[in-house]
Each structure stands twice: as C-alpha cells, then as structure tokens.
Design a protein around this motif. Structure first.
Motif, mmCIF file in Angstrom:
data_model
loop_
_atom_site.group_PDB
_atom_site.id
_atom_site.type_symbol
_atom_site.label_atom_id
_atom_site.label_comp_id
_atom_site.label_asym_id
_atom_site.label_seq_id
_atom_site.Cartn_x
_atom_site.Cartn_y
_atom_site.Cartn_z
ATOM 1 N N LYS A 317 0.986 -1.452 -0.388
ATOM 2 C CA LYS A 317 0.163 0.010 0.167
ATOM 3 C C LYS A 317 0.989 1.112 -0.466
ATOM 4 O O LYS A 317 0.648 2.162 -0.962
ATOM 5 C CB LYS A 317 -1.147 0.214 0.830
ATOM 6 N N ASP A 321 1.143 3.861 -2.876
ATOM 7 C CA ASP A 321 0.410 5.582 -3.139
ATOM 8 C C ASP A 321 1.116 6.158 -3.417
ATOM 9 O O ASP A 321 1.164 7.435 -3.844
ATOM 10 C CB ASP A 321 0.017 5.187 -1.169
ATOM 11 N N HIS A 325 -0.795 6.071 -7.950
ATOM 12 C CA HIS A 325 -1.341 6.669 -7.430
ATOM 13 C C HIS A 325 -2.259 7.520 -8.483
ATOM 14 O O HIS A 325 -3.277 7.702 -8.395
ATOM 15 C CB HIS A 325 -1.320 7.615 -6.794
#
Lengths: 795, 278
Positions: A317, A321, A325
């Motif tokens: 994650k 990110d 994204h």
C-alpha cells in the motif's frame, strides 16, 4: 568485512554504486556493514564424451555449447552411480545438472524419471523448460506434470506414456504411491528421481517428505529398481547431511558453482535512533520504504521481502501510494504472497518476467526458484531469522555480469539487532543447517500406516532406521492391520494417505469469501494455524493492499465472510498462551533453581485485537475476539526458582516476574540461534506451571499476572508464586527441539546472561530482554532483574 | 495413564482439528529423541501382555479348501436358454453364451488404492442349459495369491467378461492385486461387457436409481430373501477372520452368488427386451 567503503575502484560508477555512495554520505550512521562479494567469472568444462548427438544439438540450439564446472561434476558423479545434491545459487544453471543425465537416459534407454518440486508452479515451469529443450532437438521426449489439476482422463496417459513425470511430494504421497500398481510400468523403468528445493523440506514438512521417500524406495524395491536421486538445494549449511537425512543413504555434494555472477553488495542497515533517551529507533518499515523509493526512482527493479503477509500488504500500500496513484498508468508495484489465488500469483510472476513491474513486495513465497527473471535490488524488511534465508532472498537480485544490491534493514527485534551490530558475524556465518526428525513418533506412525497400505510388512522389516514391529502392533490393535504369522496386511476400509497432510494445506484451510454487493467470490485461502490470528470477526484482511473487513467467521465450516471497506487502519491480534506441566522426563539442578524437560499442555487464546492506523501506527481502538482456544500437547524445557530463593533475591514479586520475562526473552533468543529454529517453531512463555496463571507484559513493558481467563490479577493475590520459564516445541507431540536444548541448558543460561550483560542499552531494550519502556527508570532496571534471574539459574 | 492410542488420537486433533494438517513447518534438532520410541515400547509391552489370548480359528462356512486359505463353493442351476445371444455392445455376430464369464467381487472396502483387496470372487458360466456358479473366498490373507491364480486359470482365451460396474471397479482392483502378488494374468486382454452403462442409458429416470439391486427388483422381478447388503460384506469377512462369527460370511456367499446369477439374467433381459440395442 564490515567497513563502509562505497567507492568502486576504476570503472564508471553503476547506478548501484552511486546509490551506495549517496546513502553512505547522508545516512552513514545507519550502514553498520558493507559486505562485498566479488564478481566471479565462469568456469567451463566440455560436454561429456558419449553425449548423444541429438542431445548436443538440442543444447546447441538453446545456446549451450559447454557446461559449467558444477554441471559436469554432477554428470560425472551421477554416471558413477552416486546420489548427488547440487547446491549452487539462483540462476546458475542448476536444472541442467539433472536434466542432462535424465535426458541422456530417456534418449538412450527410454528410462523414466520422476521430478518433485515443492509447488505446482515450479513443476509447471520445469515442464515448459523440458518441452522447449525437447522441441529444440526433436528428442521425442514426453514430459508431463502430474498434480491435483491433472484431469482424470489424462492421468492414464501420464502413467503409461510419461518419460518424465513432474509432480510434488504431496501427490507422490496421496495419489501415486497408494496406486502404485497403476504406475507399475513407470516404476519398472524408473532410473532417476529428481528433488529440487530440498532446503524447503525441513522441519515437520521435511520429516514427512523423508518418510514419503522411504515409502517411494520401498515401492521401487518391489518393482526391482533402485533409482538414483539427484537433489538440488539453495545454500544451507549442511547440504550433504540434509540430503542424506532425507534419503537415508550416502550422497555426494556439489557446492562449487562454475556459473559467472556479477558483483554483489549487501548493506546492513540499522534505522537511525529517533529517541536517544529511550533508545528507540525508526521502524524498519519506514526505512525499507524510503530505500525502496530511492531504488525504484533510480530505475532499479526492486524486491522487498517482508516477514508476514500482513506486512506485505501494508508495504505494498505504501509503495502503491507513491508509484501507483494514477490509475491511468500501468501498475508498477504488486504484492506476492501465499494466500493469493494461484491465478493472481501467475499474473505477478509473468509481469515480473516481462519486466513490467518496478517493484514487488513478497513473503518467503518468492524465496523458492519461481522464475521471475532477475532483479537489481533486494530489500529485506527485517532479518528473516536465518542466514540461509537471508542469502536466498538477497540472491533474488543479480543479473549475470551486473552488480546487485541487497539491503538488510534491521527491526528492533533482538535477532535483527544482533545481526546488524555484528556485521562480521553476518559476513562470515555459515548458513544454518536444515534439520528433520523423520522418526518423530506421530509422523513415523502416519507413514508406516501409509506404507502398510501400499505393501504388506513382515515382522522384522525396517522402515528408515528402525524396525517396525512395535508400530505394526499398535496399528493392529487399532484394527487397521491384520497379522497372520509374521505378515501384516492392511485390512481397514480407508485410504490412509488421504488423512495425512504433509503440510498445513488442503482440508484445514479457511477460504475468505467476499460478499460485497451481493457477490460470493473466494478471494484468498488462509491456513488453519494462522486463521485465528487473521480472520477473527472485525479483522481487516488485506489482499494486494485492498482492505476487506471480516463480518462473520464460520469456524466449523472454515469460511470467513468479508466485505470491501475503506478503513484507514489495519488490525493485529492479541493472544495469550498458558502452559501446564504434564510429565517430567528429566530434570537437574540449575544454579539455585531447577531445569526440567518434559511434556506440557499449551493453550493459546486470542482475546482481542488492536486497530492500528496507517502511517502513524497509533493504536486507535480494540475489539474483542471470541474463538475456540487452540490446544497443543508438546515437549518443553523449563526453569524454576523456589519461592524462598525468589524472596531472598528480589524485593517484590513484581521484580521477580519482570526478571523472568526478561530472562525468557534472552533465553529464547539464544535458544533460537542454538537450535537454528525459526521464530514460530520454538516458543517461549512464563507462567505458573499449572496453567492457573501466566505472565505477559503490559503497555509499559512491566510484567502482568493473568489468571486462566486472561484477566489481570494483582501479584499479591496470585496465591503461591512459582514463576516458570518455558521454551517449547510449537508442534503437537514435539519435534525434537527442546530435548537437545535441555541438554545444553547450562550453556544457554550462560549465553543469555552474556547477551544481557553485554548489551549497551540502558536498563533493557528489545535486543536483550525485550520491549520495555525505560521512561520511569525503575531501580533496579529490568535488565538487572533479568540478570538476577539468569545468575540464579546459572550453574 | 493414557494409552498410546489415546495419546496419538489427541495429538492428531491438535494437529488440525480433525483434519490431519500440521501447523507451519518447524526446524528440529539433529538427533531424534529416543524417548518417543521408548515410550511406545513401554506402552506396547503393557498392551501385549493384556491381549495374549490367541484368536480362535473358525470353520469355513461353506465349500472345500482348494489351496491353503482358499475355499471353493460350487452350485449349479437349471438355466434353459439359447446357446447364442446377440450382444451388439460387443459384436455384430451372435456370441456363444458359454464364453460369458459373469463375475463379481466382494472387497475389504470402497476406499480404493492398492490396499483394498477382494476376499471373494464369484463367477457364473453357462453350459448346456445349466448355470454353474463357482465362488472362491479367503479364510486367510495369505491365500490371496492362490485365489487370484485360480481365478485367472478360469479365464480361457475366448472368455468374455460380464460385470456390473466392473470396468471401473472390480477389474482395476483385481489387476492391482494380481500385480501386487506377481501373478501374470489376461484380465486386461479379454473383452469386457460392463452392463452399468447400457442399463443407465435405458433406465435412467425410469427407476429411482440404477444400482444392480434396483434393476434386479424392478426389471428382472427377482426378490432376494434375507439379503446381506453389499456394504456389510467387509465387516462380515473381518468378523470371520478375527474369529468372531462366520454367520454373515455365509450370507455374503449367498449375496455374491445371486449377483452373478443376476448378471446372466440381465444379459438376457437387455438382449431380449431391446433387440435393436444399442
């Protein structure tokens, strides 16, 4: 070597050299060691004389004109009729070590070979490779996989027509050996058995596999053949010994690789101290992420290894990110772990091979020889628990002739801190030994049962090292064997191999069912042993870093129902363990106390879970868990100090308890090094010995006494107080860890004492006595209390 | 003190709550501990003393011993029929009825794998308006090779096997045991007419199921008296072998005999009631 010296001599600096230089300028204090393995040129040998022209042509068509020295060595020893084990690095051409003799035998005599890989994916890779070689030389070779996915109507063709059958130990155990008469033709011509990745056959799984090999040899003897075994292993400390333990016969080990390799740099990275007063360091997680961002931005293909499935998802994650994204662009980061569906894993493997991904975050699942092409950088988020596993993971980076970089980022765990503070240890340590205990009572009985099904036994027969008569008598009492004179025949209406799992897969597994928006889709599988810790109601379950929340857990039906959610936190289970002494096998004095070895009853209870917010990692709530306790009868060693000794040495029960908890932490650390056990295999606990009470640390790292229901009780009200320090085997029936530890108990106590005394922390830290908060600086400190306990136990 | 069996059973449950899975693999130390073996021996010693009583040996319920541990039971019935019959499932030309070998086995269970064996083989053959049923059965495990050899000797090169589900069950099972006992055989070479599939094609949806007992009752109007259900055959043989009772083994003989007679009747039924088949 441990010097920090990043400037490569001569040549223009590679991106890796530039990175190392930049890091040592800016974060020099974090780099505690820089291990360099020089590039190695190839060492070649000619093809053996008498290699069939067709085979030569096939190899030439694949660009192979000569052999690496280790490939030739394997050929020569196999030709001499020896069993061999080949131990060389990833991408060193290991497969040709076995493919060459096998193809030669198939080509010349239509001999047969059985290949065993630990996973289906590896088996499929192998068949693809064999078929390419076959096509290159029109060898007329027939190679098939035989696994759970092989359709029933194709199985007969595999049995009758396969020259090379590629399978796994589980299929051999459950589908081939119990039907060996159907495979009669195959067995009658079986000349080679190839077992790859034998380092993964250790512990319980390895002990099972050793017994499956015993059964295989027994069936082979029935068909009048004695096939040669060709084994391959990643680097372990005792390849020959391990191979011989698996086979029960002498094996020649080939450990010298003739394959070329590029220069390899390994940095040992200790996160910077962020709170000097408390000795708290930045987390390994944050450091690994920072390093991975650097390497991926420098266009270096990067793999990050994390210790748990949960951490894989959390790290994925964080990287997504940063790098993923923008949904319009191609995906650059993926997670890879057990529990993902096979199709998803294949997808990730393909993307890696094509170079379509820039970063992958994985558990040990990618340690094995899954073909994912080569990467440039391997970042280990935490010490994997063994030197062997570290090198295996570091070996994932490194293309031929190009430099590779590995970074071992230490967590605050004691082993990690030990490793980064002793870089010379890491550079020089021999990798751990793989251990098996094929004669473990429960495992042996299981396989003698399966063997009796396959062929009758005669009194006095041997199975492995021992005579089977006692076991046959037990099985006859249970009504599964029938004795007539000296002969013991299977009589029961059952299929014993179906009831024996070589590892925690299949029936015990929980499936995770997504019920969002009226769906009913299986998104993951979780093995029995980790279900209680990951699938409780309320848990956030992560797949490719997407969160699902467990709504309902059907424990009996082995199902967890989840729905997609948008939580900004993840969850971590809180569990307690209590032990009860059942039997003492042996005991002795240990200083002013005692040390015993015996049988214990362990009850593990998951009481609740914490909600932990992403990035800040603060605790944002608790939830209760209501699950059945997990019970275990196993072997343990334990230390006790009598109440009068305790009263004389400690000002309060609290002090004594803190001392025991600290001592347990230190003893566990040194015992793990000594037994070369992975963390979960050998467990520690402090309790009362009768399961009436057990100790854990509270939020401040102070000892807390809990009763059998897990409720905290004041120590003064705990009745008689005999804190007991346990180290136990985490396997039903024990797996032989605690007994040798008991024999080495005085040395363990001495080593633990040294560990705590030599630690340069102030009053205790995770590296010696475990996580304690020194904020209130109690007198005496917790480290001193641990030293007091260990001194009392030292002879 | 807990017995070894209890102990093992308990460890099993812990290893995966009923399923025999194990927790994640773990490393273990060099030397296997001597203790479990010693415990095992000690526990066994206690056991062996308790169960010293020898097993009684029961008289075989029927037949004559034709080899050590193998009994033969032979019965002949009047069976007036055409010496040739059309079996279009096998051949276009009429087939000599005397070539048919209607056979059925009784086994130690349905678990499959090489550990399941046949303890009884029944064969019905027709000659000159008489149907002879010969049954071999074991009174000791050791008789198996001899029984299989005798059965194989009955299979002349012209024989045609007739069975019910024998292609997927009885024949593979016998082949496995023949292989295991080093008996060369011609089971694989002979033509084999398995009635299960033709019967299914004709009667699926007509009767509640296509088990032989159902077809026999509904299509052939055969009523069995005091029949021992086939599922109880393994227990019946075990009870005999362990010296407990031979009563049900006698009933297994009756059951098996009726099965092979039914196979001949079924052959006539399938041929007669639909001459155009298949």
């Amino acid at each position: 070597m441990s010097s920090v010296d990043a400037t490569p001599s001569g040549l223009a600096p590679s991106p890796i050299a530039r990175l190392i230089e930049r890091w040592s300028q800016r974060h020099g204090e974090c780099i505690t060691g820089h291990v360099r393995r020089p590039a190695q040129p190839a060492r070649w040998c000619e093809f053996p004389r008498g290699l069939a022209p067709a085979l030569r042509a096939a190899l030439a068509a694949r660009g192979i004109e000569r052999l690496y020295s280790h490939q030739r060595e394997a050929w020569d020893h196999v030709a001499a009729g020896e069993h061999v084990v080949v131990v060389t690095p990833t991408a060193s051409g290991k497969t040709l070590c076995y493919n060459l003799p096998v193809l030669a035998a198939v080509h010349a005599d239509r001999a047969k070979a059985l290949y065993l890989f630990p996973t289906k994916a590896l088996a499929q890779d192998q068949v693809a490779e064999l078929l390419e070689l076959n096509a290159a030389g029109t060898l007329g070779l027939r190679a098939f996989t035989f696994d759970g996915d092989t359709p029933a109507d194709a199985r007969q063709a595999v049995r009758l027509k396969g020259d090379i059958v590629v399978s796994n130990p589980d299929m051999l155990h459950q589908a081939i050996l119990p039907h060996h008469t159907k495979w009669a033709q195959f067995f009658e011509s079986l000349r080679y058995v190839v077992i790859d990745e034998v380092h993964s056959y250790r512990g319980v799984f390895g002990s099972h596999v050793a017994n499956v090999i015993r059964r295989l040899k027994r069936v082979c003897a029935f068909y009048g053949v004695a096939p040669r075994f060709i084994l391959c292993s990643a680097t372990i400390g005792n390849p020959r010994e391990h191979a011989e333990a698996l086979l029960g016969e002498p094996v020649h080990a080939i450990c010298d690789s003739g394959a070329p390799c590029g220069e390899r740099h390994v940095l040992l990275w200790n996160p910077p101290v962020v709170n000097p007063d408390l000795g708290i360091r930045a987390s390994a997680r944050s450091q690994s992420m920072r390093l991975a961002r650097h390497t991926i931005r420098a266009r270096l293909k990067t793999i990050v290894f994390a210790q748990s499935r949960l951490m894989v998802e959390v790290l994925t994650k964080y990287l997504k990110d940063v790098f993923d994204h923008d949904p319009r662009k191609r995906e650059r980061i993926r997670a890879y772990r057990g529990g993902h569906l096979p199709s998803e894993r294949r997808h990730t493997e393909r993307a890696l091979r094509k170079g379509a991904l820039d970063g992958v975050v994985s558990t040990s699942a990618l340690e094995l020889g899954v073909d994912i092409g080569a990467l440039d950088v391997a970042i280990l988020n935490g010490f994997p628990g063994s030197i062997a596993a570290s090198w295996q993971r570091l070996g994932r980076a490194g293309r031929r002739q190009r430099p590779a970089l590995g970074v071992l980022v230490a967590s605050s765990a004691p082993l990690d801190q030990y490793v980064v503070r002793h870089p010379e240890f890491f550079a020089a340590a021999t990798p751990e030994h793989a251990r098996i205990a094929p004669d473990q009572l429960l495992i042996l009985l299981d396989h003698i049962r399966c063997a009796a099904f396959e062929l009758p036994f005669t009194s006095g027969d041997r199975f492995g090292d021992g005579v089977v008569d006692d076991f046959l008598a037990v099985l006859a009492e249970a009504g599964v064997l029938h004795q007539e004179g000296t002969r013991w025949d299977w009589i029961a209406d059952s299929y014993p191999a179906g009831a024996v799992n070589l590892r925690a897969v299949a029936d015990g597994n929980f499936v995770v069912v997504d019920r969002s928006d009226g769906k009913h889709t299986i998104i993951a599988e979780v093995d029995y042993s980790s279900a209680a810790l990951t699938l409780y109601e309320g848990a956030i379950y992560l797949v490719q870093s997407r969160p699902w929340q467990v709504e309902r857990l059907d424990w009996v039906g082995r199902k967890a129902f989840v729905t997609a959610t948008h939580a900004d936190y993840y969850t971590d289970a809180i569990d307690y363990t209590r032990l009860k002494l059942l039997a003492r096998f042996d005991g002795c004095n240990a200083g002013q106390g005692t040390c015993h070895h015996g049988e214990v009853h362990v009850v593990r209870h998951v009481s609740g879970y914490k909600k932990i917010r992403y990035y800040s990692h603060e605790n944002v709530g608790y939830g209760p868990v209501n699950l059945p306790d997990q019970e275990l009868h196993t072997t343990a060693l334990w230390w006790q100090l009598a109440q009068p000794v305790l009263e004389a040495a400690f000002a309060s029960r609290q002090d004594a308890l803190d001392g025991f908890l600290g001592a347990a932490h230190a003893l566990h650390t040194v015992a793990r090094v000594r037994a070369m056990a992975e963390g979960q295999d050998l467990q520690k606990a402090v309790g009362s010995g009768d399961a009436a009470g057990f100790a854990s640390r509270d939020g401040n790292g102070r000892g807390q006494w809990r009763n059998a229901h897990g409720e905290a009780v004041p120590l003064a009200e705990a009745g008689s107080f005999t804190p007991t320090l346990f180290l136990y085997d985490n396997f039903p029936g024990g797996i032989g860890l605690s007994e040798p530890l008991y024999r080495a108990a005085p040395e363990l106590v001495r080593a633990a004492l040294e560990l705590v005394e030599a630690c340069d922390c102030n009053g205790g830290c995770p590296a010696c006595i475990g996580p304690v908060l020194a904020s209130d600086t109690p007198q005496p400190s917790q480290a001193e209390l641990a030293v007091a306990v260990l001194s009392l136990l030292a002879a | 003190m807990s017995t070894l069996n209890d102990r093992l059973a308990r460890l099993r449950v812990e290893a995966g709550a009923g399923a025999l899975s194990t927790p994640a693999p773990l490393l273990c130390a060099t030397t296997p501990t001597p203790r479990p073996r010693d415990t095992l021996r000690a526990l066994l010693h206690a056991r062996e003393q308790r169960r010293a009583a020898p097993r009684p040996v029961l008289a075989a319920p029927a037949g004559v011993e034709v080899a050590a541990g193998v009994y033969l039971v032979e019965r002949t019935f009047a069976y007036a029929a055409n010496p040739r019959l059309m079996l279009p499932w096998l051949a276009q030309a009429p087939i000599e009825r005397s070539r048919l070998v209607c056979f059925d086995t009784e086994t130690t269970g349905l678990a499959g794998g090489v550990g399941t064996r046949a303890f009884m083989i029944g064969v019905a053959r027709w000659r000159a308006d008489r149907l002879t049923v010969r049954q071999l059965y074991l009174t000791t495990m050791a008789g198996e090779a001899a029984m299989l050899r005798l059965f194989n000797a009955w299979l002349d090169p012209a024989a045609i096997l007739v069975s019910y589900n024998g292609k997927s069950y009885d024949a593979p099972l016998l082949k496995g045991r023949l292989r295991l006992n080093h008996v060369d055989h011609r089971l694989a070479e002979l033509p084999h007419l398995d009635w299960l599939h033709p019967v299914r094609r004709r009667y699926r949806g007509v009767f509640e199921n296509c088990r032989l007992a159902t077809i026999e009752r509904q299509a052939l109007r055969i009523v069995r008296d005091d029949d021992l259900p086939g599922a109880q055959a393994p227990a019946a043989w075990l009870a005999f072998l362990r010296g407990q009772s031979s009563r049900n083994l006698a009933r297994v003989l009756d059951h098996n005999r009726q099965d092979v007679v039914t196979l001949m009747r079924l052959s006539d039924h399938m041929t007669a009631s639909d001459p155009a088949a298949p």
